[in-house]
Scaffold this active site. Structure first.
Site, PDB file in Angstrom:
ATOM      1  N   TRP A   1       0.810  -1.223   0.000  1.00 12.75           N
ATOM      2  CA  TRP A   1       0.000   0.000   0.000  1.00 12.75           C
ATOM      3  C   TRP A   1       0.842   1.271   0.000  1.00 12.75           C
ATOM      4  O   TRP A   1       0.320   2.353  -0.208  1.00 12.75           O
ATOM      5  CB  TRP A   1      -0.905   0.022   1.245  1.00 12.75           C
TER       6      TRP A   1
ATOM      7  N   LYS B   1      -2.539  -8.374  -7.761  1.00 11.87           N
ATOM      8  CA  LYS B   1      -3.322  -8.261  -6.527  1.00 11.87           C
ATOM      9  C   LYS B   1      -2.746  -7.112  -5.706  1.00 11.87           C
ATOM     10  O   LYS B   1      -1.669  -7.223  -5.145  1.00 11.87           O
ATOM     11  CB  LYS B   1      -3.267  -9.564  -5.717  1.00 11.87           C
ATOM     12  N   PRO B   2      -3.490  -5.981  -5.639  1.00 12.79           N
ATOM     13  CA  PRO B   2      -2.969  -4.851  -4.862  1.00 12.79           C
ATOM     14  C   PRO B   2      -3.268  -5.032  -3.380  1.00 12.79           C
ATOM     15  O   PRO B   2      -4.052  -5.905  -2.998  1.00 12.79           O
ATOM     16  CB  PRO B   2      -3.762  -3.664  -5.417  1.00 12.79           C
ATOM     17  N   ALA B   3      -2.681  -4.188  -2.538  1.00 14.82           N
ATOM     18  CA  ALA B   3      -2.937  -4.246  -1.092  1.00 14.82           C
ATOM     19  C   ALA B   3      -4.393  -3.879  -0.806  1.00 14.82           C
ATOM     20  O   ALA B   3      -4.994  -3.076  -1.522  1.00 14.82           O
ATOM     21  CB  ALA B   3      -2.005  -3.277  -0.379  1.00 14.82           C
TER      22      ALA B   3
ATOM     23  N   GLY C   1       6.620  -6.414  -0.459  1.00 13.20           N
ATOM     24  CA  GLY C   1       5.933  -6.367   0.828  1.00 13.20           C
ATOM     25  C   GLY C   1       6.868  -6.785   1.932  1.00 13.20           C
ATOM     26  O   GLY C   1       8.092  -6.659   1.817  1.00 13.20           O
ATOM     27  N   SER C   2       6.303  -7.328   2.988  1.00 13.70           N
ATOM     28  CA  SER C   2       7.111  -7.656   4.160  1.00 13.70           C
ATOM     29  C   SER C   2       7.969  -8.899   3.929  1.00 13.70           C
ATOM     30  O   SER C   2       7.611  -9.782   3.141  1.00 13.70           O
ATOM     31  CB  SER C   2       6.186  -7.888   5.351  1.00 13.70           C
TER      32      SER C   2
ATOM     33  N   CYS D   1      10.297   1.388   2.338  1.00 11.86           N
ATOM     34  CA  CYS D   1      11.227   0.297   2.620  1.00 11.86           C
ATOM     35  C   CYS D   1      12.673   0.771   2.626  1.00 11.86           C
ATOM     36  O   CYS D   1      13.534   0.127   3.193  1.00 11.86           O
ATOM     37  CB  CYS D   1      11.045  -0.793   1.580  1.00 11.86           C
TER      38      CYS D   1
ATOM     39  N   GLU E   1      11.934  -3.063  11.624  1.00  6.64           N
ATOM     40  CA  GLU E   1      11.495  -1.978  10.757  1.00  6.64           C
ATOM     41  C   GLU E   1      10.376  -1.207  11.483  1.00  6.64           C
ATOM     42  O   GLU E   1       9.344  -1.797  11.799  1.00  6.64           O
ATOM     43  CB  GLU E   1      10.945  -2.635   9.476  1.00  6.64           C
TER      44      GLU E   1
HETATM   45  P1  NAP Z   1       2.577  -7.171   3.497  1.00  2.00           P
HETATM   46  O1  NAP Z   1       1.704  -7.320   4.671  1.00  2.00           O
HETATM   47  O2  NAP Z   1       3.604  -8.189   3.237  1.00  2.00           O
HETATM   48  O3  NAP Z   1       1.582  -7.014   2.255  1.00  2.00           O
HETATM   49  C1  NAP Z   1       2.045  -6.826   0.943  1.00  2.00           C
HETATM   50  C2  NAP Z   1       1.091  -7.498  -0.023  1.00  2.00           C
HETATM   51  O4  NAP Z   1       1.074  -8.895   0.243  1.00  2.00           O
HETATM   52  C3  NAP Z   1      -0.365  -7.031   0.106  1.00  2.00           C
HETATM   53  O5  NAP Z   1      -0.945  -7.010  -1.170  1.00  2.00           O
HETATM   54  C4  NAP Z   1      -0.978  -8.120   0.957  1.00  2.00           C
HETATM   55  O6  NAP Z   1      -2.368  -8.266   0.767  1.00  2.00           O
HETATM   56  C5  NAP Z   1      -0.256  -9.348   0.413  1.00  2.00           C
HETATM   57  N1  NAP Z   1      -0.274 -10.502   1.304  1.00  2.00           N
HETATM   58  C6  NAP Z   1      -0.356 -10.535   2.650  1.00  2.00           C
HETATM   59  N2  NAP Z   1      -0.348 -11.816   3.086  1.00  2.00           N
HETATM   60  C7  NAP Z   1      -0.269 -12.606   1.985  1.00  2.00           C
HETATM   61  C8  NAP Z   1      -0.210 -14.011   1.774  1.00  2.00           C
HETATM   62  N3  NAP Z   1      -0.244 -14.881   2.790  1.00  2.00           N
HETATM   63  N4  NAP Z   1      -0.120 -14.471   0.511  1.00  2.00           N
HETATM   64  C9  NAP Z   1      -0.078 -13.624  -0.527  1.00  2.00           C
HETATM   65  N5  NAP Z   1      -0.133 -12.273  -0.387  1.00  2.00           N
HETATM   66  C10 NAP Z   1      -0.202 -11.772   0.852  1.00  2.00           C
HETATM   67  O7  NAP Z   1       3.366  -5.800   3.525  1.00  2.00           O
HETATM   68  P2  NAP Z   1       2.791  -4.352   3.839  1.00  2.00           P
HETATM   69  O8  NAP Z   1       2.703  -4.162   5.291  1.00  2.00           O
HETATM   70  O9  NAP Z   1       1.583  -4.078   3.034  1.00  2.00           O
HETATM   71  O10 NAP Z   1       3.954  -3.466   3.221  1.00  2.00           O
HETATM   72  C11 NAP Z   1       5.014  -3.018   3.968  1.00  2.00           C
HETATM   73  C12 NAP Z   1       6.254  -3.875   3.749  1.00  2.00           C
HETATM   74  O11 NAP Z   1       6.615  -3.831   2.378  1.00  2.00           O
HETATM   75  C13 NAP Z   1       7.449  -3.354   4.505  1.00  2.00           C
HETATM   76  O12 NAP Z   1       8.177  -4.411   5.073  1.00  2.00           O
HETATM   77  C14 NAP Z   1       8.259  -2.665   3.423  1.00  2.00           C
HETATM   78  O13 NAP Z   1       9.632  -2.563   3.715  1.00  2.00           O
HETATM   79  C15 NAP Z   1       7.990  -3.546   2.249  1.00  2.00           C
HETATM   80  N6  NAP Z   1       8.237  -2.842   0.992  1.00  2.00           N
HETATM   81  C16 NAP Z   1       9.323  -3.222   0.249  1.00  2.00           C
HETATM   82  C17 NAP Z   1       9.614  -2.570  -0.920  1.00  2.00           C
HETATM   83  C18 NAP Z   1      10.801  -2.972  -1.743  1.00  2.00           C
HETATM   84  O14 NAP Z   1      10.863  -2.595  -2.898  1.00  2.00           O
HETATM   85  N7  NAP Z   1      11.746  -3.729  -1.213  1.00  2.00           N
HETATM   86  C19 NAP Z   1       8.791  -1.529  -1.364  1.00  2.00           C
HETATM   87  C20 NAP Z   1       7.698  -1.164  -0.595  1.00  2.00           C
HETATM   88  C21 NAP Z   1       7.435  -1.848   0.587  1.00  2.00           C
HETATM   89  P3  NAP Z   1      -3.424  -7.581   1.772  1.00  2.00           P
HETATM   90  O15 NAP Z   1      -3.108  -6.144   1.767  1.00  2.00           O
HETATM   91  O16 NAP Z   1      -4.724  -7.900   1.140  1.00  2.00           O
HETATM   92  O17 NAP Z   1      -3.203  -8.233   3.098  1.00  2.00           O
END
Ligand code: NAP
Length: 481
Positions: A151, A175-177, A228-229, A284, A385
């Site tokens: 997101w 699939k977006p957030a 994502g995470s 991130c 983080e």
């Molecule tokens: P997240 O909880 O991992 O969610 C990211 C995406 O994954 C969302 O679309 C989420 O869907 C989906 N997701 C969650 N659980 C899943 C599962 N079991 N199977 C498949 N998809 C799943 O991360 P976030 O809190 O939204 O984002 C923050 C994190 O992203 C931070 O750790 C940040 O450092 C990292 N990030 C990294 C970068 C990079 O380029 N390295 C860039 C931006 C962010 P839902 O939203 O529907 O739960």
């Protein structure tokens, strides 16, 4: 603002979820509902994958120039509709409008850059081992790509994956957030307007686990690209093992930001503020550990705290606001816990340090921009983080010491350092175990450069030609004459 119902985009059609259910999208600055999105699941994901697989051969067979023309249309339209898209980003993600506009332009540049770059995808010939043989190396699109995005950059995280994938000749399912599906839908309206054939680009919203399971289990998906995470990245990596599915992972970070005593202090302070407080610290690559060399520590801390105190917290739609809300209550709770833990263990709060619970800001998820000094490695903030507007300051004596500390983490996404000593610049740049290094530069992420992490920060790179290569298979053709 009145809420609006939006739809998924599958096989060239805007669709409801099979269940007919929706989920609400909230404005993190006000708590208001700004729209809804279909609560899709594995069945819609499967339909989208089938459509993408059907569309793949014809899309891959187009010339790179033909694919580029459609993508360039999308990129230019994004630029033309910058204000409209930015407003949507601010409404569902909270970042100040000026930042949202910058994100739209950054996101659009991934589209235009990838469109141009894919025209230069070529093969090779390699001298063979026998006179009657020839070796050709072909680069071919992988096939159906499933993209899962976070997101914090609702537009850029989508275009950074979709644009190079489509340009390379792949088809996609995104699939977006759950917090930011509306920007994704607005982008997909542009893909539709650009005349992409049905099934080439698909959007599915809803249950992350069910959709994720379908992406992992369906053999028609040839690659998953995830941002994502680290926690979810590891789940996907385990799940992908069964089919040895290709993976690109852009995961979490814990960036060191090092200020040596020979640095231009004002430049370092301004760089830190831009790097740390962008998107309220929810990026991130933002600084997580600020290491300042002992002789300049107090001066640096005072300059920083003075400028941070002047940052305006508020609704990102209001002019003059520098810092918007955190994305949700869980984020606010985590940031508060990190600050409380640090203070309990001896950190000193030079400014900020509290969530805003009263008045208009009390309706959203606001945390004051914060500077902590006397921070040490025992505190949670030193290893986890924070994803919030908190700058923790550590002091150090020598270059050797700070390099050891900077690298002592399982993350390896971004690192920053400030120095005016050219020899030190090369030494430090080479020894930092990070995929992205800003040397006297707080903003190293641009569409033409590789973006990605060492260690548990991920696999693969996005951006420039590196980003396009992620979506290509390499084929060795050995010909006997
Ligand atoms: P997240 O909880 O991992 O969610 C990211 C995406 O994954 C969302 O679309 C989420 O869907 C989906 N997701 C969650 N659980 C899943 C599962 N079991 N199977 C498949 N998809 C799943 O991360 P976030 O809190 O939204 O984002 C923050 C994190 O992203 C931070 O750790 C940040 O450092 C990292 N990030 C990294 C970068 C990079 O380029 N390295 C860039 C931006 C962010 P839902 O939203 O529907 O739960």
């Amino acid at each position: 603002m009145a809420s609006e119902t939006n739809l998924m985009y599958i096989d060239g059609q805007w669709q409801e979820a099979d269940s007919g259910k929706h989920f609400e999208v909230m404005n993190p600055a006000t708590g208001d509902v700004v729209g809804t999105a279909p609560a899709g699941s594995w069945s819609e994901a499967r339909r989208a994958i089938v459509a993408a697989n059907r569309a793949f051969p014809a899309w891959a067979a187009l010339t790179a120039k033909e694919r580029a023309n459609s993508l360039l249309h999308v990129g230019y339209e994004m630029q033309a509709r910058k204000e409209q898209l930015a407003r949507l980003i601010t409404l569902e993600c909270g970042k100040p409008l000026a930042e949202a506009e910058a994100e739209v332009l950054y996101a659009a540049e991934f589209v235009t850059w990838s469109a141009e770059e894919a025209k230069r995808v070529g093969g090779e010939t390699i001298p063979a081992s026998a006179p009657n043989k020839r070796i050709l190396v072909l680069r071919q699109p992988i096939g159906v790509v499933a993209a899962i995005t976070p997101w914090n950059f609702p537009a850029a995280m989508i275009t950074r994956k979709v644009a190079p994938a489509l340009a390379a000749g792949c088809t996609v399912v995104v699939k977006p957030a759950e917090q930011t599906p509306l920007t994704a839908m607005a982008l997909f309206r542009l893909f539709e307007e650009a005349g992409l054939p049905a099934g080439v680009a698909n959007l599915v919203t809803g249950d992350a686990q069910e959709i994720g399971k379908e992406f992992l289990g369906n053999p028609q998906v040839r690659k998953i690209s995830f941002t994502g995470s680290t926690e979810v990245g590891k789940l996907l990596m385990r799940g992908a093992a069964d089919q040895v599915k290709r993976l690109a992972l852009e995961l979490g970070g814990h960036a060191p930001f090092i200020v040596f005593d020979d640095a231009d202090l004002d430049r370092a302070v301004d760089g830190l503020i831009a790097c740390k407080f962008r998107n309220a610290g929810q990026t991130c690559i933002c600084a997580n550990r600020v290491y300042v060399q002992e002789p300049i520590f107090n001066t640096f801390a005072a300059k920083l705290a003075e400028k941070v105190r002047a940052l305006k917290l508020g609704n990102g739609l209001e002019p003059g606001v520098h810092i918007g809300p955190l994305i949700d209550d869980a984020a606010l709770t985590k940031v508060r816990a990190h600050v409380d833990d640090a203070v309990r263990k001896g950190a000193r709060c030079l400014c900020g340090g509290r969530p805003r619970t009263e008045g208009e800001l009390g309706k959203g998820h606001f945390f004051e921009p914060t500077v902590l000094s006397n921070v040490n490695a025992e505190m949670r903030i030193a290893g986890e983080e924070t994803f919030g507007p908190v700058a923790p300051l550590f002091s150090f004596r020598s270059e050797e010491e700070v390099l050891a500390k900077a690298n002592a983490t399982t993350y390896g996404l971004a690192a920053y350092f400030y120095t005016r000593d050219a020899a030190r610049l090369f030494r430090v740049m080479e020894r930092l175990e990070y995929g992205i290094v800003g040397a006297n530069d707080h903003a190293p992420a641009v569409p033409q450069a590789p973006f990605g992490g060492y260690k548990e920060s991920g696999l693969g790179r996005e951006g420039g030609r590196f980003g396009v290569e992620e979506y290509l298979e390499i084929k060795n053709v050995s010909i006997a004459l």
